[in-house]
Design a protein around this motif. Structure first.
Motif, PDB file in Angstrom:
ATOM      1  N   UNK A   1     -64.708 -95.766  57.881  1.00  0.00           N
ATOM      2  CA  UNK A   1     -64.172 -96.944  56.839  1.00  0.00           C
ATOM      3  C   UNK A   1     -64.615 -98.118  57.289  1.00  0.00           C
ATOM      4  N   UNK A   2     -64.846 -98.487  58.319  1.00  0.00           N
ATOM      5  CA  UNK A   2     -65.469 -99.839  58.774  1.00  0.00           C
ATOM      6  C   UNK A   2     -66.928 -99.930  58.201  1.00  0.00           C
ATOM      7  N   UNK A   3     -67.589 -98.760  58.498  1.00  0.00           N
ATOM      8  CA  UNK A   3     -69.158 -98.940  58.150  1.00  0.00           C
ATOM      9  C   UNK A   3     -69.174 -99.069  56.525  1.00  0.00           C
ATOM     10  N   UNK A   4     -68.035 -98.344  55.754  1.00  0.00           N
ATOM     11  CA  UNK A   4     -68.313 -98.412  54.234  1.00  0.00           C
ATOM     12  C   UNK A   4     -67.922 -99.849  53.669  1.00  0.00           C
ATOM     13  N   UNK A   5     -67.022-100.450  54.497  1.00  0.00           N
ATOM     14  CA  UNK A   5     -66.817-101.862  54.112  1.00  0.00           C
ATOM     15  C   UNK A   5     -67.719-102.904  54.473  1.00  0.00           C
ATOM     16  N   UNK A   6     -68.472-102.630  55.584  1.00  0.00           N
ATOM     17  CA  UNK A   6     -69.664-103.510  55.756  1.00  0.00           C
ATOM     18  C   UNK A   6     -70.741-103.408  54.796  1.00  0.00           C
ATOM     19  N   UNK A   7     -71.089-102.046  54.282  1.00  0.00           N
ATOM     20  CA  UNK A   7     -71.917-101.864  53.260  1.00  0.00           C
ATOM     21  C   UNK A   7     -71.548-102.533  51.876  1.00  0.00           C
ATOM     22  N   UNK A   8     -70.287-102.272  51.851  1.00  0.00           N
ATOM     23  CA  UNK A   8     -69.742-102.886  50.417  1.00  0.00           C
ATOM     24  C   UNK A   8     -70.004-104.473  50.470  1.00  0.00           C
ATOM     25  N   UNK A   9     -69.652-105.125  51.536  1.00  0.00           N
ATOM     26  CA  UNK A   9     -69.745-106.570  51.980  1.00  0.00           C
ATOM     27  C   UNK A   9     -71.212-107.176  51.731  1.00  0.00           C
ATOM     28  N   UNK A  10     -71.984-106.307  52.038  1.00  0.00           N
ATOM     29  CA  UNK A  10     -73.539-106.817  52.054  1.00  0.00           C
ATOM     30  C   UNK A  10     -74.226-106.522  50.801  1.00  0.00           C
ATOM     31  N   UNK A  11     -73.670-105.487  50.114  1.00  0.00           N
ATOM     32  CA  UNK A  11     -74.210-105.163  48.866  1.00  0.00           C
ATOM     33  C   UNK A  11     -73.776-105.733  47.569  1.00  0.00           C
ATOM     34  N   UNK A  12     -72.555-106.171  47.523  1.00  0.00           N
ATOM     35  CA  UNK A  12     -71.892-106.676  46.312  1.00  0.00           C
ATOM     36  C   UNK A  12     -71.502-108.065  46.872  1.00  0.00           C
ATOM     37  N   UNK A  13     -71.255-108.951  45.664  1.00  0.00           N
ATOM     38  CA  UNK A  13     -70.761-110.267  45.699  1.00  0.00           C
ATOM     39  C   UNK A  13     -69.177-110.142  46.232  1.00  0.00           C
ATOM     40  N   UNK A  14     -68.726-111.559  46.309  1.00  0.00           N
ATOM     41  CA  UNK A  14     -67.236-111.609  46.870  1.00  0.00           C
ATOM     42  C   UNK A  14     -66.393-110.768  45.448  1.00  0.00           C
ATOM     43  N   UNK A  15     -66.652-111.379  44.429  1.00  0.00           N
ATOM     44  CA  UNK A  15     -65.835-111.069  43.252  1.00  0.00           C
ATOM     45  C   UNK A  15     -65.829-109.306  43.302  1.00  0.00           C
ATOM     46  N   UNK A  16     -67.171-108.917  43.290  1.00  0.00           N
ATOM     47  CA  UNK A  16     -67.143-107.382  43.093  1.00  0.00           C
ATOM     48  C   UNK A  16     -66.366-106.702  44.104  1.00  0.00           C
ATOM     49  N   UNK A  17     -66.566-107.196  45.598  1.00  0.00           N
ATOM     50  CA  UNK A  17     -66.084-106.563  46.849  1.00  0.00           C
ATOM     51  C   UNK A  17     -64.461-106.621  46.362  1.00  0.00           C
TER      52      UNK A  17
END
Length: 249
Positions: free
Chosen positions: A83-99
């Protein structure tokens, strides 16, 4: 944030935790009592080790898989690390609004909408509803954020047990990232609960001790006025950047 939120007169309703006080260990406030936490003093005074039970693992993987699905990513690792790795990928791949939007979509997939619609219809906003949601959050989401306590605060001149005090947020401690806390937890959770239950909730993270208060019934400030968006990330953050949120919609 309004002064009446920051300066709430809060009295704590402690759940039995004698083992924690005497032995530095305790069982989390969980209906299955399966989520033991140990503070390992000989490793680091700030290190918390979690032992997830079967219910915890199911819930963790369910949320992780749903976040991966809406984000279009695939993480092989399971459990909280996954779960943590998924969140890290999302935080790096998408901007703050998309997250924020992706997290709301993952929550929509993870929790049956019928439950919220039924609760919203049958139980309008009241002291009972605010206290019930606080109790429900403490019972069923220890696997995500760690142990919590119910606390009282003054609401419209009366004392209510409408505050969930997360003693040391597991997600914030594990991610060590202010941006992941605000963009993947605080803002989407506030918006999700308001949208589906019609219940405002304000999450007030403390980035000094990693605790957090969830105050049910209190409208949060706009994101651009929220103190959390002005907080620079921790020095040890692996993402290594300042985080902010313009708007979560």
């Amino acid at each position: 944030m309004k002064a009446n939120i920051l300066n709430m007169k809060i009295s704590c309703l402690n759940f039995p935790q004698s083992h924690y006080k005497q032995m530095h260990k305790f069982w989390s406030f969980s209906p299955f009592m399966s989520h033991k936490v140990v503070n390992v003093a000989n490793i680091s005074p700030n290190t918390t080790t979690y032992y997830d039970g079967w219910f915890d693992r199911i819930a963790i993987n369910h949320l992780s898989h749903n976040l991966q699905a809406v984000a279009g990513v695939k993480i092989e690792k399971e459990g909280y690390d996954g779960l943590l790795k998924t969140c890290k990928v999302v935080s790096l791949k998408f901007n703050t609004v998309q997250q924020c939007q992706l997290c709301i979509q993952a929550l929509e997939r993870s929790i049956p909408a019928q439950f919220f619609l039924l609760l919203k219809t049958l139980v309008p906003q009241s002291k009972f509803t605010r206290e019930f949601l606080a109790l429900f959050t403490g019972l069923f989401f220890a696997w995500l954020v760690g142990p919590s306590q119910l606390k009282e605060s003054e609401f419209n001149g009366r004392q209510e047990k409408n505050v969930v005090h997360i003693q040391k947020c597991r997600f914030l401690e594990s991610s060590n990232c202010v941006g992941m806390c605000t963009n993947l937890c605080k803002f989407p959770t506030q918006k999700f609960i308001k949208n589906y239950l019609g219940m405002p909730v304000t999450m007030v993270p403390n980035f000094e001790d990693m605790s957090c208060d969830m105050v049910f019934g209190v409208e949060p400030p706009p994101p651009d006025e929220d103190p959390a968006t002005l907080q620079p990330c921790f020095k040890l953050c692996k993402n290594g950047k300042r985080h902010s949120l313009r708007k979560c919609s």
